[in-house]
Design an enzyme around this catalytic site. Structure first.
Site, mmCIF file in Angstrom:
data_model
loop_
_atom_site.group_PDB
_atom_site.id
_atom_site.type_symbol
_atom_site.label_atom_id
_atom_site.label_comp_id
_atom_site.label_asym_id
_atom_site.label_seq_id
_atom_site.Cartn_x
_atom_site.Cartn_y
_atom_site.Cartn_z
ATOM 1 N N SER A 170 49.504 50.857 7.270
ATOM 2 C CA SER A 170 50.075 51.543 8.583
ATOM 3 C C SER A 170 51.416 51.672 8.613
ATOM 4 O O SER A 170 52.104 52.315 9.291
ATOM 5 C CB SER A 170 49.730 50.610 10.052
ATOM 6 O OG SER A 170 48.306 50.614 9.917
ATOM 7 N N ARG B 125 41.289 40.575 3.850
ATOM 8 C CA ARG B 125 41.690 41.803 4.866
ATOM 9 C C ARG B 125 41.966 43.052 4.107
ATOM 10 O O ARG B 125 41.601 44.075 4.210
ATOM 11 C CB ARG B 125 42.455 41.190 5.948
ATOM 12 C CG ARG B 125 42.622 42.484 7.006
ATOM 13 C CD ARG B 125 43.642 41.767 8.132
ATOM 14 N NE ARG B 125 43.803 42.815 9.287
ATOM 15 C CZ ARG B 125 42.752 43.021 10.411
ATOM 16 N NH1 ARG B 125 41.806 42.207 10.621
ATOM 17 N NH2 ARG B 125 43.262 43.715 11.601
ATOM 18 N N ARG C 195 45.078 34.336 7.604
ATOM 19 C CA ARG C 195 46.232 35.184 8.163
ATOM 20 C C ARG C 195 46.028 35.563 9.563
ATOM 21 O O ARG C 195 46.967 35.486 10.382
ATOM 22 C CB ARG C 195 46.322 36.295 7.378
ATOM 23 C CG ARG C 195 45.131 37.123 7.337
ATOM 24 C CD ARG C 195 45.140 38.441 6.497
ATOM 25 N NE ARG C 195 45.858 39.341 7.170
ATOM 26 C CZ ARG C 195 46.239 40.505 6.676
ATOM 27 N NH1 ARG C 195 45.913 40.789 5.574
ATOM 28 N NH2 ARG C 195 46.877 41.351 7.501
ATOM 29 N N ARG D 62 56.508 43.105 4.303
ATOM 30 C CA ARG D 62 56.163 43.968 5.740
ATOM 31 C C ARG D 62 56.430 43.292 6.880
ATOM 32 O O ARG D 62 56.378 42.051 6.980
ATOM 33 C CB ARG D 62 54.658 44.476 5.487
ATOM 34 C CG ARG D 62 54.347 45.115 6.642
ATOM 35 C CD ARG D 62 53.201 45.788 6.588
ATOM 36 N NE ARG D 62 52.243 46.008 7.738
ATOM 37 C CZ ARG D 62 51.214 46.930 8.140
ATOM 38 N NH1 ARG D 62 50.935 47.426 7.008
ATOM 39 N NH2 ARG D 62 50.733 46.771 9.217
ATOM 40 N N ASP E 151 55.826 43.774 10.359
ATOM 41 C CA ASP E 151 55.036 43.465 11.648
ATOM 42 C C ASP E 151 54.546 42.176 12.106
ATOM 43 O O ASP E 151 54.787 41.476 12.915
ATOM 44 C CB ASP E 151 54.147 44.684 12.034
ATOM 45 C CG ASP E 151 53.115 44.649 11.119
ATOM 46 O OD1 ASP E 151 53.120 44.278 9.908
ATOM 47 O OD2 ASP E 151 52.057 45.284 11.249
ATOM 48 N N HIS F 81 38.229 46.535 9.481
ATOM 49 C CA HIS F 81 38.906 45.217 8.887
ATOM 50 C C HIS F 81 38.102 43.870 8.979
ATOM 51 O O HIS F 81 38.114 43.001 8.117
ATOM 52 C CB HIS F 81 40.083 44.898 9.360
ATOM 53 C CG HIS F 81 41.451 45.409 8.780
ATOM 54 N ND1 HIS F 81 41.571 45.512 7.313
ATOM 55 C CD2 HIS F 81 42.438 46.362 9.355
ATOM 56 C CE1 HIS F 81 42.861 46.323 7.146
ATOM 57 N NE2 HIS F 81 43.208 46.766 8.130
ATOM 58 N N HIS G 140 45.806 56.200 7.030
ATOM 59 C CA HIS G 140 45.311 55.957 5.803
ATOM 60 C C HIS G 140 43.784 55.538 6.146
ATOM 61 O O HIS G 140 43.369 55.550 7.313
ATOM 62 C CB HIS G 140 46.018 54.640 5.271
ATOM 63 C CG HIS G 140 45.725 53.522 6.466
ATOM 64 N ND1 HIS G 140 44.579 52.806 6.908
ATOM 65 C CD2 HIS G 140 46.778 52.941 7.331
ATOM 66 C CE1 HIS G 140 44.882 51.877 7.882
ATOM 67 N NE2 HIS G 140 45.972 51.964 8.202
#
Ligand SMILES: O=C(O)[C@H](O)COP(=O)(O)O
Ligand SMILES: [Mn+2]
Ligand SMILES: [Mn+2]
EC number: 5.4.2.12
Length: 560
Positions: free
Chosen positions: A82, A171, A207, A287, A289, A435, A473
């Site tokens: 993303s 994931r 996570r 990353r 986010d 996911h 994606h």
């Protein structure tokens, strides 16, 4: 030269007349194209709106690349995600992304010469270096090989006591692979111990349950991590991480994404690696986010999201700076990509009024990522961003419809209000339900996404507007792990191994609507076009030529 570039966009030679028509931009998250197959949930689901786009106008439907070098990732074996997907969609240019920038900084050794490393290095004499992040080779948020290099490099540069706090993945990689990754890293830690460095695992957790929440959806997730990593407190205690992960996975409902938090303790039961005054901390995800919330907890003096109990005086650096606007964190090991002159900024400076909406789990995708990892508005008078709260505390296979229809209804209202020139949404189902690896639920989610698209396209029809429907994606179009020939892999009991990750597949893009001039069609000479070609396309649909440095537009206008 960037500074010589003007912000004013020239009117499009043929589409200038399109100016003033509302453009609906729909990003279907995790929606790739693959051959029909029982594990292709998009194919199995009832999706009349999207089927009609594909079958209806062959010159206005095509596939574009959404993975690898087309979106700035190190290689074409890297699946899309993303962050890089929305960056490319919004920026119209391909930037070397975090994964690649970290690779380069590690390979050249420059990472150890930078301000960020020097800052944390000052703790190495007396304090512990803590490394916190996602332990996998998924390449979406982090990569284990980068962690391995950093461990070695940090010890070569003076770290004597290192504690690793892991988040298990399952994931972006197969569920159960956590065991292998812990074994791999334990090997590295053992080698460091042989060299006299006191390097060990200190804590862990899955996570999605520990630490890696995003967009402030559920601070309890970050708190669970804080308790384990900083306070050394968790419901589960083990003497080594391999045993921890294996034991916790014995629960039949357990999976890597949601493993409960654990801490590693010594023979007396005391945690071996809480974070204390004088320590250094690095969050090694590149990353942004899912690191921003932890970064705030580690860095902000004033903080009221949960009771931190202790706020240790540490030196903290991110692998990257996760938010350039907030300057968060202040210290970082590798400079992030400087994504500039995004389409959002151009359009705002050219008077385009934009409405953007998604639910919490994807809200930052159509705003922050879309705008080149930038928080906030370019022009608050012209833009409105609206977030619909996501369900919290449940896995999305239990609510696979998510907020798709609510997002679409907001978009519909924005379109019908005629107050906006662009109405942009992200519909999350294909990705978020994909996911979970739950095929039945993902099929329901895909249908809900299609329902949402129909609501938006109907509104565009009503106002004589234009639509662009695409994706960032793949995910839901392939839900099973396959052998090299493409056959689904099964375990001894005949069960297929679910694929929870994204894919390497291309994504569809469709354009249409009553406001689109009859002669507009996709160009045929850009077979390898990717997500970065979409921004110029959208600018054209707003009646503008795109800037020269943008990847070329996907469309042309022929006489009809
Ligand atoms: O963060 C996640 O949920 C996954 O690792 C990647 O999914 P996204 O790139 O679609 O957000
Ligand atoms: Mn996505
Ligand atoms: Mn995803």
């Amino acid at each position: 030269m960037a500074e010589a570039r003007r912000w004013e966009l020239a009117g499009h030679r043929r589409l200038g007349k399109g100016k003033g028509k509302v453009v609906g931009v729909v990003v279907l998250d995790g929606w790739g194209e693959a051959a029909p197959d029982p594990f292709n949930c998009i194919h199995v689901a009832d999706t009349p709106a999207l089927d009609a786009l594909k079958k209806g106008a062959p010159e206005r439907w095509r596939l574009i690349k959404a993975h690898g070098t087309a979106v700035g990732l190190p290689t074409d074996d890297d699946m899309g995600n993303s962050e890089v997907g929305h960056n490319a969609l919004g920026a119209g240019q391909i930037y070397a992304q975090g994964a690649k920038l970290v690779d380069m900084a590690l390979a050249s050794g420059k990472i150890y010469e930078g301000e960020g490393f020097k800052y944390i290095q000052q703790c190495f004499d007396k304090g512990t270096l803590h490394l916190i992040g996602l332990l996998s080779d998924g390449g979406v948020h982090s990569r284990i090989d980068q962690l391995q290099l950093l461990l070695k490099g940090a010890s070569d540069h003076g770290a004597k006591r290192i504690r690793v706090h892991i988040l298990t993945d399952g994931r972006d990689v197969l569920d159960g692979s956590s065991v292998r990754f812990v074994e791999m890293l334990e090997n590295d830690l053992a080698k460091l111990r042989d060299k006299g460095v006191d390097a060990r695992f200190a804590s862990g957790g899955g996570r999605m349950y520990v630490t890696m929440d995003r967009y402030e959806n559920d601070w309890q997730v970050v708190k669970r991590g804080w308790d384990a990593q900083v306070l050394g407190e968790a419901p589960h205690k083990f003497q080594n991480a391999l045993e921890a992960v294996k034991k916790l996975r014995e629960d039949p409902k357990a999976n890597d994404q949601y493993l409960p938090p654990f801490v590693i303790v010594d023979e007396r039961g005391s945690p071996i690696g809480p974070i204390v005054d004088g320590d250094a901390v690095v969050t090694f995800n590149f990353r942004a986010d899912r690191m921003v919330m932890l970064a705030k907890a580690l860095e902000y003096e004033n903080f009221d999201k949960f009771d931190r109990v202790r706020f240790p005086k540490i030196r903290y650096a991110g692998m990257l700076q996760y938010d350039g606007e907030l300057k968060l964190p202040r210290h970082f090991l590798v400079a992030p990509p400087e994504i500039e002159r995004t389409s959002g900024e151009y359009l705002a400076r050219n008077g385009i009024r934009t409405y953007a909406c998604s639910e919490t789990v994807k809200f930052g995708h159509v705003t922050f990522f879309w705008n080149g990892n930038r928080s906030g508005y370019f022009n608050p008078n012209l833009e409105k961003y609206e977030e619909i709260p996501s369900d919290i505390g449940i896995p999305f296979n239990e609510q696979p419809k998510m907020k798709a229809v609510e997002i679409a209804e907001k978009a519909r209202d924005a379109i019908l209000s005629r107050k906006y020139d662009q109405v942009r949404v992200n519909i999350a189902n294909g990705d978020m339900v994909g996911h979970t690896g739950d095929i039945e639920a993902t099929i329901i989610g895909c249908k809900a996404a299609d329902d949402a698209v129909k609501i938006i396209l109907d509104a565009i029809e009503q106002v004589g507007g234009i639509f662009v429907v695409t994706a960032d994606h793949g995910n839901a179009e392939d839900m099973v792990k396959r052998d090299k020939s493409g056959k689904p892999l099964r375990d001894e009991d005949g069960n297929v191994q679910p694929l929870t990750s994204h894919t390497l597949n291309p994504v569809p893009i469709a354009i249409g609507g009553p406001g689109l001039q009859p002669g507009v069609r996709f160009r045929s000479e850009l077979p390898s076009a990717g997500l970065a070609n979409v921004a110029a396309t959208v600018m054209n649909l707003h009646g503008f030529e795109a800037p020269d440095h943008y990847e070329p537009t996907l469309i042309e206008v022929v006489d009809k």
